[in-house]
Enzyme design. Structure first.
Site, PDB file in Angstrom:
ATOM      1  N   ASP A 203     -11.008  -4.654   5.326  1.00  0.00           N
ATOM      2  CA  ASP A 203      -9.786  -5.160   5.930  1.00  0.00           C
ATOM      3  C   ASP A 203      -9.908  -6.658   6.186  1.00  0.00           C
ATOM      4  O   ASP A 203     -11.008  -7.219   6.153  1.00  0.00           O
ATOM      5  CB  ASP A 203      -9.431  -4.412   7.217  1.00  0.00           C
ATOM      6  CG  ASP A 203     -10.615  -4.235   8.168  1.00  0.00           C
ATOM      7  OD1 ASP A 203     -11.637  -4.925   7.992  1.00  0.00           O
ATOM      8  OD2 ASP A 203     -10.520  -3.406   9.087  1.00  0.00           O
TER       9      ASP A 203
ATOM     10  N   ASN B 168      -9.479   3.214  19.608  1.00  0.00           N
ATOM     11  CA  ASN B 168      -8.365   4.157  19.537  1.00  0.00           C
ATOM     12  C   ASN B 168      -8.495   5.118  18.362  1.00  0.00           C
ATOM     13  O   ASN B 168      -7.535   5.802  17.996  1.00  0.00           O
ATOM     14  CB  ASN B 168      -7.034   3.403  19.461  1.00  0.00           C
ATOM     15  CG  ASN B 168      -6.914   2.532  18.212  1.00  0.00           C
ATOM     16  OD1 ASN B 168      -7.863   2.394  17.441  1.00  0.00           O
ATOM     17  ND2 ASN B 168      -5.742   1.934  18.019  1.00  0.00           N
TER      18      ASN B 168
ATOM     19  N   HIS C  75      -9.217   4.232  15.209  1.00  0.00           N
ATOM     20  CA  HIS C  75      -8.875   3.696  13.883  1.00  0.00           C
ATOM     21  C   HIS C  75     -10.131   3.579  13.017  1.00  0.00           C
ATOM     22  O   HIS C  75     -11.243   3.477  13.519  1.00  0.00           O
ATOM     23  CB  HIS C  75      -8.138   2.355  13.984  1.00  0.00           C
ATOM     24  CG  HIS C  75      -8.971   1.177  14.385  1.00  0.00           C
ATOM     25  ND1 HIS C  75      -8.644   0.348  15.430  1.00  0.00           N
ATOM     26  CD2 HIS C  75     -10.120   0.633  13.870  1.00  0.00           C
ATOM     27  CE1 HIS C  75      -9.518  -0.620  15.543  1.00  0.00           C
ATOM     28  NE2 HIS C  75     -10.441  -0.467  14.603  1.00  0.00           N
TER      29      HIS C  75
ATOM     30  N   GLU D 229      -4.399   2.588  11.950  1.00  0.00           N
ATOM     31  CA  GLU D 229      -4.165   2.880  13.354  1.00  0.00           C
ATOM     32  C   GLU D 229      -3.693   4.319  13.539  1.00  0.00           C
ATOM     33  O   GLU D 229      -3.281   4.977  12.569  1.00  0.00           O
ATOM     34  CB  GLU D 229      -3.105   1.915  13.903  1.00  0.00           C
ATOM     35  CG  GLU D 229      -3.424   0.447  13.722  1.00  0.00           C
ATOM     36  CD  GLU D 229      -4.491  -0.069  14.685  1.00  0.00           C
ATOM     37  OE1 GLU D 229      -5.168   0.744  15.336  1.00  0.00           O
ATOM     38  OE2 GLU D 229      -4.645  -1.304  14.773  1.00  0.00           O
TER      39      GLU D 229
END
Length: 251
Positions: free
Chosen positions: A77, A141, A143, A148
């Site tokens: 990413d 979270n 991810h 996400e």
């Protein structure tokens, strides 16, 4: 160090410290790279860029058995709009921690131009040949890369542009990479869940008590878009390497 089976049989190694967990993950990653080189003469590897990966990357970079001239590196990413030379850019961050100058190739995402065009270009790069290894972490979270919660676990795309969740932007500040949430870019180009899972082997390194809830959800909860990291349990050759703090939420 202990090894336990998680839901769906993914081996989980729990180490006393982050350094030990990183070393354990480095051994697993090195084994996958060496096996790929022995089988086909080269290894294609996707690397994550995050402080949680530092100990693993250090162990991997120091492994004298690896012929880096046979390794083709990719990263998973990148922030849209960041200067590629900025040390906070994920490609630059990896280049500081791995001997990329000795790699057969290191294909970086270029965040400086048209993001949608770059996503299409990098998708073609990823799909060009099979991937041997994905080295990844989990976000606070749940991810993986910048997929996400709510991301499509069966996305037909391998690379796409995304909006970062507030929790992911805050994580970058908590990790000391940015001074304020407003400084963290709000959009990124990311490999999708199917792209990450396309590798023959997955090695996940997850560290710290702040990741405990995500680890518990990923390894013992349902496989769900609510926790994209749970998708690694679909993979037949995944291992997870935790320190004791990250493992503290596992019953």
């Amino acid at each position: 160090m202990t090894t336990i089976p998680a839901t769906d049989g993914v081996p989980v190694t729990i180490s006393r410290s982050s350094e030990e967990a990183g070393a354990s993950a480095a051994r697993a990653a090195a084994g996958a790279i060496l096996a790929a080189i022995a089988a086909s003469g080269r290894a294609r590897v996707i690397f994550a860029s995050a402080p949680s990966q530092e100990a693993m990357l250090r162990g991997l970079a120091g492994d004298a058995r690896i012929d880096w001239s046979r390794v083709h590196g990719l990263h998973m990413d990148e922030y849209i709009g960041i200067d590629p030379a900025d040390p906070r850019a994920f490609g630059a961050w990896l280049a500081e921690r791995l001997p990329v100058d000795r790699f057969a190739s290191f294909a970086r995402i270029d965040p400086s131009g048209d993001a949608e065009a770059e996503a299409r270009r990098y998708e073609a790069v990823v799909r060009a040949e099979p991937v041997d290894l994905t080295c990844l972490g989990f976000g606070v979270n749940g991810h993986i890369a910048f997929n996400e919660p709510g991301s499509d676990l069966d996305d037909t795309r391998f690379v796409r542009t995304v909006e970062l969740a507030p929790a992911s932007r805050q994580q970058q500040v908590t990790d000391g990479l940015f001074g304020r949430v407003d400084d963290v870019p709000g959009r990124a180009i990311t490999l999708t869940v199917p792209a990450l899972l396309s590798a023959r082997t997955l090695v996940a390194t997850v560290l710290g008590r702040q990741k405990a809830a995500a680890v518990s959800a990923a390894l013992t909860g349902p496989i769900s878009a609510a926790c994209p990291a749970s998708a690694i349990r679909r993979h037949l050759a995944a291992t997870v390497h935790l320190d004791a703090a990250a493992a503290s939420g596992i019953d």
